[in-house]
Motif scaffolding. Structure first.
Motif, PDB file in Angstrom:
ATOM      1  N   UNK A 121       0.820  -1.213   0.000  1.00 35.41           N
ATOM      2  CA  UNK A 121       0.000   0.000   0.000  1.00 35.41           C
ATOM      3  C   UNK A 121       0.853   1.261   0.000  1.00 35.41           C
ATOM      4  N   UNK A 122       2.085   1.186   0.543  1.00 33.85           N
ATOM      5  CA  UNK A 122       2.966   2.347   0.576  1.00 33.85           C
ATOM      6  C   UNK A 122       3.674   2.568  -0.752  1.00 33.85           C
ATOM      7  N   UNK A 123       3.708   1.560  -1.598  1.00 32.42           N
ATOM      8  CA  UNK A 123       4.450   1.677  -2.856  1.00 32.42           C
ATOM      9  C   UNK A 123       3.574   1.496  -4.086  1.00 32.42           C
ATOM     10  N   UNK A 124       2.323   1.086  -3.880  1.00 30.04           N
ATOM     11  CA  UNK A 124       1.460   0.752  -5.005  1.00 30.04           C
ATOM     12  C   UNK A 124       1.015   2.001  -5.765  1.00 30.04           C
ATOM     13  N   UNK A 125       1.129   1.954  -7.075  1.00 30.00           N
ATOM     14  CA  UNK A 125       0.645   3.017  -7.960  1.00 30.00           C
ATOM     15  C   UNK A 125      -0.743   2.613  -8.449  1.00 30.00           C
ATOM     16  N   UNK A 135      -4.863  -0.583 -24.537  1.00 27.15           N
ATOM     17  CA  UNK A 135      -4.024  -1.707 -24.980  1.00 27.15           C
ATOM     18  C   UNK A 135      -4.562  -3.029 -24.458  1.00 27.15           C
ATOM     19  N   UNK A 136      -4.907  -3.075 -23.195  1.00 26.17           N
ATOM     20  CA  UNK A 136      -5.450  -4.310 -22.620  1.00 26.17           C
ATOM     21  C   UNK A 136      -6.764  -4.680 -23.300  1.00 26.17           C
ATOM     22  N   UNK A 137      -7.618  -3.683 -23.512  1.00 25.88           N
ATOM     23  CA  UNK A 137      -8.912  -3.926 -24.144  1.00 25.88           C
ATOM     24  C   UNK A 137      -8.737  -4.475 -25.563  1.00 25.88           C
ATOM     25  N   UNK A 259     -13.888  -2.723 -14.855  1.00 22.47           N
ATOM     26  CA  UNK A 259     -13.428  -4.108 -14.703  1.00 22.47           C
ATOM     27  C   UNK A 259     -11.977  -4.248 -15.145  1.00 22.47           C
ATOM     28  N   UNK A 260     -11.644  -3.643 -16.283  1.00 23.63           N
ATOM     29  CA  UNK A 260     -10.268  -3.703 -16.778  1.00 23.63           C
ATOM     30  C   UNK A 260      -9.312  -3.046 -15.793  1.00 23.63           C
ATOM     31  N   UNK A 261      -9.718  -1.904 -15.262  1.00 17.46           N
ATOM     32  CA  UNK A 261      -8.859  -1.207 -14.298  1.00 17.46           C
ATOM     33  C   UNK A 261      -8.574  -2.097 -13.099  1.00 17.46           C
ATOM     34  N   UNK A 266      -4.902  -5.490  -9.953  1.00 20.59           N
ATOM     35  CA  UNK A 266      -4.607  -6.776  -9.318  1.00 20.59           C
ATOM     36  C   UNK A 266      -3.304  -7.355  -9.838  1.00 20.59           C
ATOM     37  N   UNK A 267      -3.074  -7.252 -11.155  1.00 18.10           N
ATOM     38  CA  UNK A 267      -1.824  -7.749 -11.732  1.00 18.10           C
ATOM     39  C   UNK A 267      -0.628  -6.965 -11.191  1.00 18.10           C
ATOM     40  N   UNK A 268      -0.799  -5.646 -11.110  1.00 18.70           N
ATOM     41  CA  UNK A 268       0.274  -4.802 -10.594  1.00 18.70           C
ATOM     42  C   UNK A 268       0.567  -5.140  -9.141  1.00 18.70           C
ATOM     43  N   UNK A 269      -0.474  -5.391  -8.377  1.00 16.99           N
ATOM     44  CA  UNK A 269      -0.319  -5.731  -6.961  1.00 16.99           C
ATOM     45  C   UNK A 269       0.410  -7.065  -6.803  1.00 16.99           C
TER      46      UNK A 269
END
Length: 296
Positions: A121-125, A135-137, A259-261, A266-269
């Protein structure tokens, strides 16, 4: 500087403050003992104290209700303690060991999850750019097929006694700048309204808003460029459908964006957690806190 180093620096400062507070507090408490606590009940060597249930008693509870609550609480507490004591005596040792292992694993998971969450939580963007979303879409759009009809529409609900219904219907259907200005000026007379036909809405939600519209007749009214008027005992419903997407069509980006966001976050986390776990192992090896011995 790694995630763990950042967290450790802040954590060390907190620990200094915490232990200073404990030291000051202990000077006050050193001569007090648990004997001063007022016991309410005992099962074997385990005691239930009055202070254990004080917070459970509401301020506005009567004396009679309070006494009844305390009695029931004591009986329930005693039942659990007695069952726990009996279980430790009568359950097979293998089963007790299994439960103890589960408890230890659960406790470990709680601590480690809380620690990882604090670090992440302290480093998550949490900012996801439009480029990332697009791009994901584009790469995954085949996985975003609709399961329900979506519609874009303008909508007004009028009271039954409304006099100028035909004029409102004409302007809602045509909806140029003058029409929008006119409808805004008398909107206070409408029971419900929605002019934003750029938003995709589930057909089931539209049906909930317009009672005469049903699953059986929706195909008749919820069609592209369709204007319709329906009425029941509660009001008159005017709507202009701008666009329609059917089940198995590709979901529009604007609709699926939340949903994409969440997927990307989640992937970034998960990537941060994997990085954290790698750093913890590397730091422990470097500091000689972790060592794997050779096996024969």
């Amino acid at each position: 500087m790694t995630l763990t180093h950042i967290f450790k620096t802040k954590a060390n400062r907190l620990l200094v403050v915490f232990f200073t507070f404990i030291l000051v507090l202990s000077c006050d408490m050193i001569f007090k003992s648990e004997v001063e606590k007022q016991p309410l009940a005992r099962v074997g060597s385990t005691y239930l104290y009055k202070e254990d249930i004080n917070e459970l008693l509401k301020n506005n509870i009567s004396k009679e209700d309070s006494a009844s609550f305390v009695t029931n609480y004591i009986n329930n507490w005693a039942t659990k303690q007695l069952l726990l004591s009996k279980s430790k005596i009568n359950l097979p040792q293998e089963k007790l060991q299994e439960f103890n292992d589960l408890i230890e694993n659960y406790k470990t998971d709680l601590y480690t999850r809380a620690y990882k969450d604090a670090l992440v939580s302290k480093s998550e963007d949490t900012i996801i750019s439009n480029a990332e979303l697009t791009t994901f879409y584009d790469n995954e759009k085949e996985n975003f097929k609709l399961k329900e009809k979506l519609v874009q529409l303008r909508f007004i609900e009028l009271p039954l006694e409304f006099i100028n219904k035909e004029n409102v219907a004409l302007r809602l259907d045509r909806f140029n700048a003058t029409d929008r200005k006119f409808l805004d000026s008398i909107g206070i007379q409408f029971r419900k309204l929605n002019y934003n036909d750029s938003i995709w809405v589930r057909a089931s939600r539209v049906i909930n808003e317009i009672p005469p519209l049903t699953l059986e007749n929706e195909d008749r009214y919820l069609k592209k460029s369709q204007f319709f008027e329906l009425q029941d005992s509660l009001g008159v419903y005017l709507a202009k459908v701008s666009n329609v997407l059917n089940p198995n069509d590709i979901s529009p980006l604007s609709y699926i964006k939340p949903t994409i966001k969440q997927v990307l976050l989640n992937r970034r986390r998960l990537a941060l957690i994997r990085k954290l776990e790698t750093e913890i192992i590397d730091d422990a090896i470097k500091d000689k806190e972790f060592q794997v011995y050779g096996q024969d």
